[in-house]
Scaffold this active site. Structure first.
Site, mmCIF file in Angstrom:
data_model
loop_
_atom_site.group_PDB
_atom_site.id
_atom_site.type_symbol
_atom_site.label_atom_id
_atom_site.label_comp_id
_atom_site.label_asym_id
_atom_site.label_seq_id
_atom_site.Cartn_x
_atom_site.Cartn_y
_atom_site.Cartn_z
ATOM 1 N N SER A 72 -3.201 -7.011 -51.240
ATOM 2 C CA SER A 72 -4.263 -6.018 -51.002
ATOM 3 C C SER A 72 -4.665 -5.864 -49.543
ATOM 4 C CB SER A 72 -5.498 -6.362 -51.833
ATOM 5 O OG SER A 72 -5.328 -5.927 -53.154
ATOM 6 N N LYS A 75 -4.649 -2.409 -48.137
ATOM 7 C CA LYS A 75 -5.735 -1.425 -48.192
ATOM 8 C C LYS A 75 -6.360 -1.137 -46.830
ATOM 9 C CE LYS A 75 -7.053 -2.183 -53.028
ATOM 10 N NZ LYS A 75 -6.411 -3.448 -53.417
ATOM 11 N N SER A 132 -12.101 -4.766 -53.322
ATOM 12 C CA SER A 132 -10.645 -4.547 -53.315
ATOM 13 C C SER A 132 -10.170 -3.861 -54.590
ATOM 14 C CB SER A 132 -9.902 -5.877 -53.129
ATOM 15 O OG SER A 132 -8.545 -5.658 -52.817
#
Length: 395
Positions: A72, A75, A132
């Site tokens: 993640s 992102k 997230s």
């Protein structure tokens, strides 16, 4: 009964072997190593970088160009594109976004969006940056580009513009179960982190420890525990999958020094946070950001040959900050190289020389000296006018 006992004995014998195989698979996928240098830093991860967020200078690195799964931490790029879209007025925080079937079906970290559910851009940004949430990030990407595939294309295009030469995004969430091509490097993560941090607005989201959505029904807790436990933290993003291990891009600012510590491929969550803290502590203890201040009075004027004016002044357009070891700022010396004269015409911003800044034997900056005004070439009419004026004065 004998068959049952036989099966149980077989399971007892096989289970430890199965556990060892699973462990070996994890070890191979993460391949955790211990990085030690003469700086005294120990980082338990496959790759690490410490970068100055203001200057882009790398202050520590280990396997920084190895291509790895980012989970993640991915992102950071969508968040950058969201900030840029807000700054350019292409979206607003009050825009209503409707969750598509694709967004609502995302697994992993999520806020459990339902197909057709509506939230504002601000709410989805909070879910993406703080918790997230894969579904929130996908919904925002679709809001900007129409669908996730088009948004991923924008992500890869922006990565190339930033010089992220070893990065390829397959999705906007970092989920990697179905891909072997969603890869980046610690250095590339630092580059996009630096660009994201240039948007002050992002701190509104990345420095929040806890928040809620849906009138308090959905709780958001920041996945980056440094936000709560490390002084000066400004963000930025965590990531975890079985392929990627534990990843983190951590940023913090103290006394005017803004640092980014990237950890990829740690074996435990503690390893990534302790590694990031070790890098940040090293940076704050040993470096400072200095904006060079050069006295322009030291720059002599440049004579202009056959110009309407006989001389022109030169100046430095931009003096960028530099990162130095503490104590080096007192050793800075400047050397001026400038033309004695220049032929007219002279254009505004024409380069006339340079200033070199050195700390000891190290060049820490070079800056062009440029013409502050333009000077056109003398014409025959200008010469005639000057001659007539001289006659008038002598009379």
């Amino acid at each position: 009964m004998k068959k049952i006992l036989s099966i149980l004995i077989s399971l007892i014998l096989i289970l430890p072997l199965t556990a060892n195989i699973a462990c070996a698979v994890y070890e191979e996928s993460v391949n955790t190593v211990v990085q030690k240098t003469d700086t005294g830093i120990t980082v338990n991860a496959r790759s690490a970088v410490l970068m100055d967020a203001s200057t882009g200078q790398v202050l520590f690195s280990a396997n920084e160009h190895e291509r790895l799964y980012p989970a993640s931490v991915t992102k950071i790029m969508p968040l950058l594109l969201f900030m840029e879209a807000l700054d350019e007025g292409r979206i607003s925080l009050e825009d209503t976004v409707t969750a598509s079937p694709t967004a609502a079906s995302k697994g992993g970290s999520q806020i459990w969006l339902k197909e057709g559910e509506q939230m504002t851009v601000d709410e989805l940004l909070r879910a993406t940056a703080i918790a997230s949430a894969n579904d929130a990030c996908t919904a925002l990407g679709e809001h900007i580009a129409g669908n996730e595939e088009a948004f991923v294309s924008l992500m890869n295009k922006r990565a190339k513009e930033l010089g992220m030469e070893n990065t390829n995004f397959v999705n906007c969430s970092g989920l990697d179960d179905d891909t072997t091509e969603h890869l980046t490097t610690a250095y590339d993560v630092a580059l996009m982190s630096k660009e994201l941090l240039s948007h002050d607005r992002i701190r509104t989201y990345t420095t929040v420890w806890m928040d809620t959505l849906r009138n308090g029904a959905t709780e958001l807790t920041n996945t980056n525990r440094l936000v709560r436990f490390y002084s000066g933290t400004t963000g930025l993003k965590t990531g975890t999958t079985s392929k990627a291990g534990y990843c983190l891009s951590a940023s913090a600012e103290r006394d005017g020094l803004h640092l980014i510590a990237v950890i990829l491929g740690a074996q435990t969550s503690d390893d990534r946070f302790e590694g990031a803290k070790a890098l940040l502590n090293y940076g704050f203890a040993n470096f400072e950001t200095v904006r060079l201040s050069f006295e322009e009075a030291q720059i002599p004027p440049v004579k202009v040959i056959r110009g309407l004016r006989s001389e022109i002044t030169a100046g430095i357009k931009d003096v960028f900050p530099v990162t130095l070891s503490k104590g080096e700022a007192d050793k800075i010396e400047y050397t001026v190289e400038i033309a004695e004269n220049v032929q007219a015409p002279v254009e505004k911003n024409q380069i006339l020389g340079k200033v070199t800044a050195k700390a000891g034997d190290n060049i820490i900056g070079q800056y062009s000296l440029i013409a502050e005004d333009s000077v056109r070439k003398l014409t025959i009419f200008d010469c005639a006018e000057r001659f007539l004026k001289s006659l008038t004065k002598s009379a």
